[in-house]
Design a protein around this motif. Sequence first.
Motif, mmCIF file in Angstrom:
data_model
loop_
_atom_site.group_PDB
_atom_site.id
_atom_site.type_symbol
_atom_site.label_atom_id
_atom_site.label_comp_id
_atom_site.label_asym_id
_atom_site.label_seq_id
_atom_site.Cartn_x
_atom_site.Cartn_y
_atom_site.Cartn_z
ATOM 1 N N PRO A 148 0.825 -1.212 0.000
ATOM 2 C CA PRO A 148 0.000 0.000 0.000
ATOM 3 C C PRO A 148 0.857 1.259 0.000
ATOM 4 C CG PRO A 148 0.135 -0.856 2.220
ATOM 5 C CD PRO A 148 0.922 -1.812 1.348
ATOM 6 N N LYS A 149 0.337 2.328 -0.631
ATOM 7 C CA LYS A 149 1.061 3.595 -0.663
ATOM 8 C C LYS A 149 0.060 4.741 -0.585
ATOM 9 C CE LYS A 149 4.302 6.371 -3.367
ATOM 10 N NZ LYS A 149 5.059 6.467 -4.654
ATOM 11 N N PRO A 150 0.086 5.518 0.502
ATOM 12 C CA PRO A 150 -0.797 6.691 0.598
ATOM 13 C C PRO A 150 -0.506 7.663 -0.540
ATOM 14 C CG PRO A 150 0.120 6.145 2.736
ATOM 15 C CD PRO A 150 0.865 5.326 1.737
ATOM 16 N N SER A 151 -1.558 8.290 -1.076
ATOM 17 C CA SER A 151 -1.363 9.211 -2.194
ATOM 18 C C SER A 151 -0.781 10.546 -1.745
ATOM 19 C CB SER A 151 -2.695 9.448 -2.915
ATOM 20 O OG SER A 151 -3.688 9.896 -2.007
ATOM 21 N N LEU A 152 -1.042 10.939 -0.483
ATOM 22 C CA LEU A 152 -0.493 12.170 0.090
ATOM 23 C C LEU A 152 -0.092 11.927 1.542
ATOM 24 C CD1 LEU A 152 -3.122 14.790 -1.194
ATOM 25 C CD2 LEU A 152 -0.762 14.565 -2.001
ATOM 26 N N PHE A 153 0.711 12.816 2.086
ATOM 27 C CA PHE A 153 1.121 12.665 3.488
ATOM 28 C C PHE A 153 -0.052 12.843 4.441
ATOM 29 C CE2 PHE A 153 1.430 17.137 2.530
ATOM 30 C CZ PHE A 153 0.977 17.772 3.683
ATOM 31 N N LEU A 154 -1.181 13.353 3.931
ATOM 32 C CA LEU A 154 -2.365 13.538 4.766
ATOM 33 C C LEU A 154 -3.075 12.221 5.062
ATOM 34 C CD1 LEU A 154 -3.908 16.716 3.082
ATOM 35 C CD2 LEU A 154 -2.539 16.603 5.174
ATOM 36 N N TYR A 155 -2.697 11.165 4.312
ATOM 37 C CA TYR A 155 -3.365 9.870 4.475
ATOM 38 C C TYR A 155 -2.417 8.838 5.075
ATOM 39 C CZ TYR A 155 -6.758 11.922 1.252
ATOM 40 O OH TYR A 155 -7.671 12.748 0.660
ATOM 41 N N LYS A 156 -3.006 7.807 5.655
ATOM 42 C CA LYS A 156 -2.229 6.680 6.160
ATOM 43 C C LYS A 156 -2.975 5.381 5.849
ATOM 44 C CE LYS A 156 -4.218 6.411 10.813
ATOM 45 N NZ LYS A 156 -3.925 6.299 12.258
ATOM 46 N N PHE A 157 -2.223 4.309 5.736
ATOM 47 C CA PHE A 157 -2.820 3.002 5.482
ATOM 48 C C PHE A 157 -3.404 2.450 6.781
ATOM 49 C CE2 PHE A 157 -2.281 -1.695 5.360
ATOM 50 C CZ PHE A 157 -3.217 -1.961 4.365
ATOM 51 N N GLU A 158 -4.654 1.962 6.711
ATOM 52 C CA GLU A 158 -5.327 1.472 7.915
ATOM 53 C C GLU A 158 -5.423 -0.050 7.992
ATOM 54 O OE1 GLU A 158 -9.083 3.503 8.077
ATOM 55 O OE2 GLU A 158 -8.177 5.302 8.956
ATOM 56 N N GLY A 159 -5.486 -0.745 6.858
ATOM 57 C CA GLY A 159 -5.537 -2.205 6.951
ATOM 58 C C GLY A 159 -6.108 -2.892 5.727
ATOM 59 N N TRP A 160 -5.993 -4.229 5.758
ATOM 60 C CA TRP A 160 -6.485 -5.102 4.691
ATOM 61 C C TRP A 160 -7.747 -5.837 5.152
ATOM 62 C CZ3 TRP A 160 -3.892 -4.479 0.253
ATOM 63 C CH2 TRP A 160 -2.546 -4.096 0.298
ATOM 64 N N ASN A 161 -8.634 -6.098 4.195
ATOM 65 C CA ASN A 161 -9.811 -6.931 4.445
ATOM 66 C C ASN A 161 -10.044 -7.825 3.246
ATOM 67 O OD1 ASN A 161 -10.723 -4.026 5.837
ATOM 68 N ND2 ASN A 161 -11.128 -5.833 7.093
ATOM 69 N N GLY A 162 -10.721 -8.951 3.485
ATOM 70 C CA GLY A 162 -11.044 -9.864 2.396
ATOM 71 C C GLY A 162 -10.149 -11.081 2.409
ATOM 72 N N ALA A 163 -9.376 -11.269 1.339
ATOM 73 C CA ALA A 163 -8.501 -12.440 1.226
ATOM 74 C C ALA A 163 -7.435 -12.455 2.307
ATOM 75 C CB ALA A 163 -7.853 -12.488 -0.150
ATOM 76 N N THR A 164 -7.099 -11.291 2.837
ATOM 77 C CA THR A 164 -6.179 -11.200 3.968
ATOM 78 C C THR A 164 -6.694 -10.111 4.897
ATOM 79 O OG1 THR A 164 -3.869 -10.830 4.629
ATOM 80 C CG2 THR A 164 -4.672 -9.569 2.757
ATOM 81 N N ASN A 165 -6.546 -10.322 6.192
ATOM 82 C CA ASN A 165 -7.030 -9.357 7.184
ATOM 83 C C ASN A 165 -5.898 -9.007 8.134
ATOM 84 O OD1 ASN A 165 -10.238 -9.183 6.978
ATOM 85 N ND2 ASN A 165 -9.636 -11.311 6.602
ATOM 86 N N SER A 166 -5.412 -7.783 8.003
ATOM 87 C CA SER A 166 -4.331 -7.330 8.888
ATOM 88 C C SER A 166 -4.191 -5.831 8.769
ATOM 89 C CB SER A 166 -3.004 -8.008 8.536
ATOM 90 O OG SER A 166 -2.503 -7.507 7.316
ATOM 91 N N SER A 167 -3.458 -5.258 9.710
ATOM 92 C CA SER A 167 -3.201 -3.820 9.675
ATOM 93 C C SER A 167 -1.755 -3.537 9.288
ATOM 94 C CB SER A 167 -3.501 -3.207 11.054
ATOM 95 O OG SER A 167 -2.709 -3.838 12.063
#
Length: 207
Positions: A148-167
């Motif tokens: 995962p890669k946030p598009s701007l510094f204002l965003y952060k990655f929160e987690g995965w759902n579906g085939a894999t579930n993790s933060s």
Amino acid sequence: ALTGVLSGERWAGISAVSGTASSSTTLAPEYFHQYYLNVTVNSAEGGLASDSGWYNASQSVRLSANATEGWSLHQWDGLGPGAYAGSSTSTVLTMSGPLFERAVFYPGLTIRVVGGGTVSYGSVSAFGQASGSSIAYVAPGSNVSLTPKPSLFLYKFEGWNGATNSSSGSTSVSVDAPLVVQATFGYNYVVLALIVVVAAAVGSGLC
């Protein structure tokens, strides 16, 4: 039928004659030179392909494949004179010898991105970058890496759902059948708070 010299080749009688002869008669049986077209698929779950069968020499035969939902025809693996090797779902063969054709289906990995970011994915058979909703078709059994890669510094990655579930950040999934994975991005409130503090300080003349 008379067996030919090669496997997948024969001489076959098309019409049969039956009855009782009451006097001398002459029979002229007609035989046709035929070749066998052997059609298989790499995965029964992936889709259907044309039936195998015997065909007359020089006969034109339509070869087709229909993928199951969530799968895609990747290619045909062909062997024999005039065999087809390509990715078309429908083509015409000319029977000039025994032919083997295998339809190779790939399962799809649907990558959904929610919020401000993208996901880079990669495997031996496919790689790219997903935003919104994208489907990557990969060879069955592929291990697909996801970053995962946030598009701007204002965003952060929160987690995965579906085939894999993790933060956790980078992860991977093994794809044997159609799967869905979702990457969620949210606002980075720590950064936003710092922006507010700095803005307030500038506005009050402290900076």
